[in-house]
Design a protein around this motif. Sequence first.
Motif, PDB file in Angstrom:
ATOM      1  N   THR A 183     -10.820 -34.927  42.175  1.00 18.52           N
ATOM      2  CA  THR A 183      -9.948 -33.821  41.743  1.00 18.52           C
ATOM      3  C   THR A 183      -9.243 -34.141  40.428  1.00 18.52           C
ATOM      4  OG1 THR A 183      -9.616 -33.119  44.030  1.00 18.52           O
ATOM      5  CG2 THR A 183      -7.996 -32.361  42.426  1.00 18.52           C
ATOM      6  N   ASN A 184      -8.600 -35.301  40.375  1.00 14.03           N
ATOM      7  CA  ASN A 184      -7.873 -35.655  39.151  1.00 14.03           C
ATOM      8  C   ASN A 184      -8.781 -36.290  38.107  1.00 14.03           C
ATOM      9  OD1 ASN A 184      -5.116 -34.864  39.906  1.00 14.03           O
ATOM     10  ND2 ASN A 184      -5.370 -36.396  41.513  1.00 14.03           N
TER      11      ASN A 184
ATOM     12  N   ALA B 203     -10.582 -33.573  36.186  1.00 10.18           N
ATOM     13  CA  ALA B 203      -9.778 -32.491  35.622  1.00 10.18           C
ATOM     14  C   ALA B 203      -9.914 -32.361  34.102  1.00 10.18           C
ATOM     15  CB  ALA B 203      -8.314 -32.642  36.049  1.00 10.18           C
TER      16      ALA B 203
ATOM     17  N   ALA C 269     -11.466 -29.000  32.563  1.00  4.06           N
ATOM     18  CA  ALA C 269     -10.566 -28.159  31.775  1.00  4.06           C
ATOM     19  C   ALA C 269     -11.219 -27.798  30.450  1.00  4.06           C
ATOM     20  CB  ALA C 269      -9.248 -28.892  31.534  1.00  4.06           C
ATOM     21  N   GLU C 270     -11.965 -28.732  29.900  1.00  5.79           N
ATOM     22  CA  GLU C 270     -12.546 -28.508  28.580  1.00  5.79           C
ATOM     23  C   GLU C 270     -13.890 -27.768  28.654  1.00  5.79           C
ATOM     24  OE1 GLU C 270     -11.978 -32.217  26.671  1.00  5.79           O
ATOM     25  OE2 GLU C 270     -12.251 -31.409  24.658  1.00  5.79           O
ATOM     26  N   TYR C 271     -14.742 -28.165  29.591  1.00  7.36           N
ATOM     27  CA  TYR C 271     -16.112 -27.642  29.584  1.00  7.36           C
ATOM     28  C   TYR C 271     -16.472 -26.806  30.816  1.00  7.36           C
ATOM     29  CZ  TYR C 271     -16.022 -31.370  26.167  1.00  7.36           C
ATOM     30  OH  TYR C 271     -15.652 -32.173  25.120  1.00  7.36           O
TER      31      TYR C 271
ATOM     32  N   LEU D 119     -14.190 -27.841  44.532  1.00  3.09           N
ATOM     33  CA  LEU D 119     -14.552 -27.814  43.107  1.00  3.09           C
ATOM     34  C   LEU D 119     -15.790 -26.954  42.882  1.00  3.09           C
ATOM     35  CD1 LEU D 119     -13.915 -31.577  42.210  1.00  3.09           C
ATOM     36  CD2 LEU D 119     -12.768 -29.615  41.131  1.00  3.09           C
TER      37      LEU D 119
ATOM     38  N   TYR E 262     -15.683 -23.705  40.410  1.00  6.50           N
ATOM     39  CA  TYR E 262     -16.293 -23.777  39.076  1.00  6.50           C
ATOM     40  C   TYR E 262     -17.769 -23.378  39.134  1.00  6.50           C
ATOM     41  CZ  TYR E 262     -12.182 -26.303  37.304  1.00  6.50           C
ATOM     42  OH  TYR E 262     -10.913 -26.649  36.917  1.00  6.50           O
TER      43      TYR E 262
END
Lengths: 470, 470, 470
Positions: free
Chosen positions: C336-337, C340, C344-346, C371, C375
Amino acid sequence: MPTPHPDRYFASDPTQREIARELYAAANEHPIISPHGHVPPEWLAENTPFTDPTSMLLTPDHYTNRILHGVAGVDLADLGVPVGSPMTPEKSRAAWRLLCENWWAFRGTAVAGWLASELSDVFGIEVTPSGQTADAIYDSIAECLASDEFRPRALYERFNLAVLATTDDPVSDLRHHGALAADPTWSGRVIPTFRPDAYLEPVRADWLALTEALGEAADQDVSTYAGHVEAMRLRRRFFKDMGAVSSDHSHRDPGTARLTDAEAERLYQLALSGRICPDDADRLRRHMVNDQARLACEDGLVMTFHPAVARNHDPKAFARLGADVGGDIPMETEFTNNLAPMLAEYGDQPNFQVVLFTMDQDVYQRELAPLAGYYPGVYVGAPWWFLDEPDAILRYREQVTPYATFYKTSGMIDDTRAFASIPARHDVARRIDARYLARLVAEHRLSLEEAREVAVDLVTTIPTRAFKLS
Amino acid sequence: MPTPHPDRYFASDPTQREIARELYAAANEHPIISPHGHVPPEWLAENTPFTDPTSMLLTPDHYTNRILHGVAGVDLADLGVPVGSPMTPEKSRAAWRLLCENWWAFRGTAVAGWLASELSDVFGIEVTPSGQTADAIYDSIAECLASDEFRPRALYERFNLAVLATTDDPVSDLRHHGALAADPTWSGRVIPTFRPDAYLEPVRADWLALTEALGEAADQDVSTYAGHVEAMRLRRRFFKDMGAVSSDHSHRDPGTARLTDAEAERLYQLALSGRICPDDADRLRRHMVNDQARLACEDGLVMTFHPAVARNHDPKAFARLGADVGGDIPMETEFTNNLAPMLAEYGDQPNFQVVLFTMDQDVYQRELAPLAGYYPGVYVGAPWWFLDEPDAILRYREQVTPYATFYKTSGMIDDTRAFASIPARHDVARRIDARYLARLVAEHRLSLEEAREVAVDLVTTIPTRAFKLS
Amino acid sequence: MPTPHPDRYFASDPTQREIARELYAAANEHPIISPHGHVPPEWLAENTPFTDPTSMLLTPDHYTNRILHGVAGVDLADLGVPVGSPMTPEKSRAAWRLLCENWWAFRGTAVAGWLASELSDVFGIEVTPSGQTADAIYDSIAECLASDEFRPRALYERFNLAVLATTDDPVSDLRHHGALAADPTWSGRVIPTFRPDAYLEPVRADWLALTEALGEAADQDVSTYAGHVEAMRLRRRFFKDMGAVSSDHSHRDPGTARLTDAEAERLYQLALSGRICPDDADRLRRHMVNDQARLACEDGLVMTFHPAVARNHDPKAFARLGADVGGDIPMETEFTNNLAPMLAEYGDQPNFQVVLFTMDQDVYQRELAPLAGYYPGVYVGAPWWFLDEPDAILRYREQVTPYATFYKTSGMIDDTRAFASIPARHDVARRIDARYLARLVAEHRLSLEEAREVAVDLVTTIPTRAFKLS
């Protein structure tokens, strides 16, 4: 979609299935207790009709949105997200079509089962959702929603709800709860829940504004930490007077460590000045949560913990659509050491009660069942959010029962803002509980009489005791 | 309470149940091997009758106490806790009533099954415990206890025990074990276990006194670290000569990192001077545990690890009632990296053997099975404490077998101080093992002949090899 | 050993078993897609006959070696380990005998099932391996291997493979893949996979040499970090042109944090100078992995993550026999972390796709399913390595399906260098998938028609979409 099968979710083993049927029937003689959820109280206070199928069933349900987005590739905005976006009849119908066309994406999920129950049991829909049937289903539901029988209060009765808890801001005037209490034509029980999370997070950009609002609502000077605690005490008391039985706490970790008074004051002043660093803000927050437990020993509100979610994991979606749109991801958590300070101080207080929820199922048997099995005031919360589907509920019973027993669990919590899904969600929990009990009976670990008593206790005395509802 | 059902704990699927019956019967032709537990050796050495039902069955059983306290709200002191508290006939009977009145609280737990077996199989009780039946049950058991057939040695024979290991302090003179060995009328096998935990924890307030006692018992100067190790070597040797086959290690983590000799000496001197900080005390403790492995390569005692319990989680109860009253909570643990230093050094030594126990079931498949499947000297311990109930034992087999195989597990460990529960606990393990094997046969993953061999191996050759009992 | 039973791995419940048979049959009308594995491409390019049973079936299979070593106490060197050791006919036969004599050690493991299928289905062996039958079995297989029907290309056809991916070094010229593409007599699909792990680990002793080799292969100056990225971009492009669909990433953790350009350059120069510390090397590595995601948005290669293995846990065996001899132990991990920053970017890029594998099953329901369920570009990889046995595959479906759905999983990945085990491994996965689906049908959670579609999708469209194979 034929009517949902009467034996759904029971084990296929004939011995177990027959016992499960009987236990489920016994539980079903009792109404639904919903002691934690997110239905807006104004729906019941104002009893306004639902406007359209999408706004009622799809947009507020982030479970459904998530799958349509992540599995079927639908843009969240096309589903009406965020709640409150401008909605036209065309947009509502188009969103509904996206749901029906992508019905395949829900195969094997709890969401498919809930939606099927809602469509069939609440709206009498008999066809399977698809691109072909989308419009007809939409029209049928829209027709229902136009009649008085589908207004919120009528549904509350029809759903056979005994208690419905909402979740509320500490500064709320709770006017909708007040209006319901004052209404002689209303005999239901809709109670508020005190949720102070944001006010206990000095790291937030809006914390200072929140603190000021808290002081105002409580009519209490909050320029010292003692004042902040006193304001909390007053607001909790107000909530209690308005019917609340619990407070809700959802932070990144369930830490509860106590600071010295001087250190707490120092950090509080730093926070007020906007200069607190994230680590100190966490320390202050854990101290504040610990103080909620201290207040709970006084006013008797049950604490519920819902920790360890990475909220708004997708920052671009958060920037575009805001919070609660499905982009929250669970994290690992730890209770044994995090709760030790709080339990050492308050664990033996007769008024203290805490219900521990988790999305990290690793802690069920390792930490939560042992804690609830030892501390009289600790309860294990029902499976929550990413654990509320049938097999996860079954695992919960398997892992929690042997050391916490049935009697130190919370009873079913639907935690939903999707009002129409409440009966479907409780129905799944009742079926799985019956299934688990039936297995114990079939394996000669419990007598049928004991199992029947437990099946009934799980929907009556057990939630009543865990949430002090009597 | 009718007699426990002969098919209890078997799957309800008829195919599986029939196979399980056959496998269970095959295992049951063999006596019980109990290579790790907490029965006091004086019970067998002195063969004193048990005084009353509560002192025998309730007070020493922290499983039962915990549920009565945490679920039914009973005060631990009312159950005779701590062991050794003054006990009157009235207090004993009143405690027994508390157990029977709260029989509901045990529904779905392993404790209910064990107690039912004890009452039925050992004492011939046929009624269900309740407020109404409490006195009659109490009187029946008390009558049994007055007869010679219920003295410890008679029960040892009746329970069909082949080996019973006790757990002992490194400075113990083991006189009870000596007395049994010297007694020509006694043919059982009661062996000591070397448990040096407290002596390896320099953080303890009493560590200096313990260290002095160790030096005295070993007749060895312990003013240097080398002297401490030598004292340990001598005491281990004495235990081995008295029949011990294993040493037991239960710390907060299973760390085994080696220090340089100079660093070890420096920390040891700090510890002796009472000025060691907690972190250094942990480093020294991990080094000391590692040195136990070094000594084990020499004397061949099997190491057993039982890590990761937060002991005395409730400090108020600890202050009032002492340790071992039910207030211990498991924690997360990690073996792969923690054991790496020890296994790198001793993992290939022919004399080195370690059995790894856990209450964090996450490590079964992720860490323990891979370690035991690779290192010839590593074994996965049977489910322990908060994992010793039927479903958890089944999960253990499911998670451990595929990569560690049956042959790198320890065999059943009862770990109990409740003497009368030993047959019931081993019986549950045998039933669940039969159930697991029966499923493999029914799913055509193992032949019936293979399964029968494994069922027997699990209660004979497998514990014998894991604990070097032959 | 009788022929493996046609119903193996299905539930014994008759209702479920009958449904499972039908679903399994539907899946089996389709060829095997193997999008991630370790079969050497030269086997197919050169089509050289396998020399002997041990070199083909035993020595390259670290699953089998591990059990023979860890459970039966066999020296790894006696099994021909490491691959490429000098092998004589006598040594080969002796190794084979060790396997057959210790057949008992495999009871209850997936390896026993795979080997039984291989012996029976591929080589027509009908006797159970044992000391008595070892030579006869060896001779039968050796006879088979001498015939053209058992050459690699013939087996590829016979195994009904549609795609076979290999795993390749970024500097490889991929000449075997080129040779196959150019061969008009070959109609199979053998594709390379880009595996840059070693080149992204500045902590390695050989990293500087690897970096130079990378620069040479790409004909690109790598004296700056930008040059390193450009070299990667070029090699990825080359792999893509040669048919690759994915890149593979296996580090100790799945960290993906981005550094500033200046910080990345600074650390890269430190690495080039050989003076980077382990912590900085990890930070640079996580940045480099993140840049692989950036490149993937451009070239569209699917990323696969296989994190969290403590490789070469036994340093003495590593010194004596090298890597990949069975001494690798899984570790806890966290997604999860760690993911991240990359997501967040891709996470919203249409070309970005990542498949997440784990040996820490705790993350299936807690992190990976959420996840993948949110996503669009994230998929949950099939059970891998220490989780690829029947019960673990079943748990995977149970834990992943409710929130990721079937459609965000990867399809079966065999990850093997034991060529002959590929059909057996895929067969087990198909059986367990059919079993899981059959349970959903028997519990009225999915219709039989839906289940049949899913069973086929799982071996056709689902891996095709997850690995962009169409």
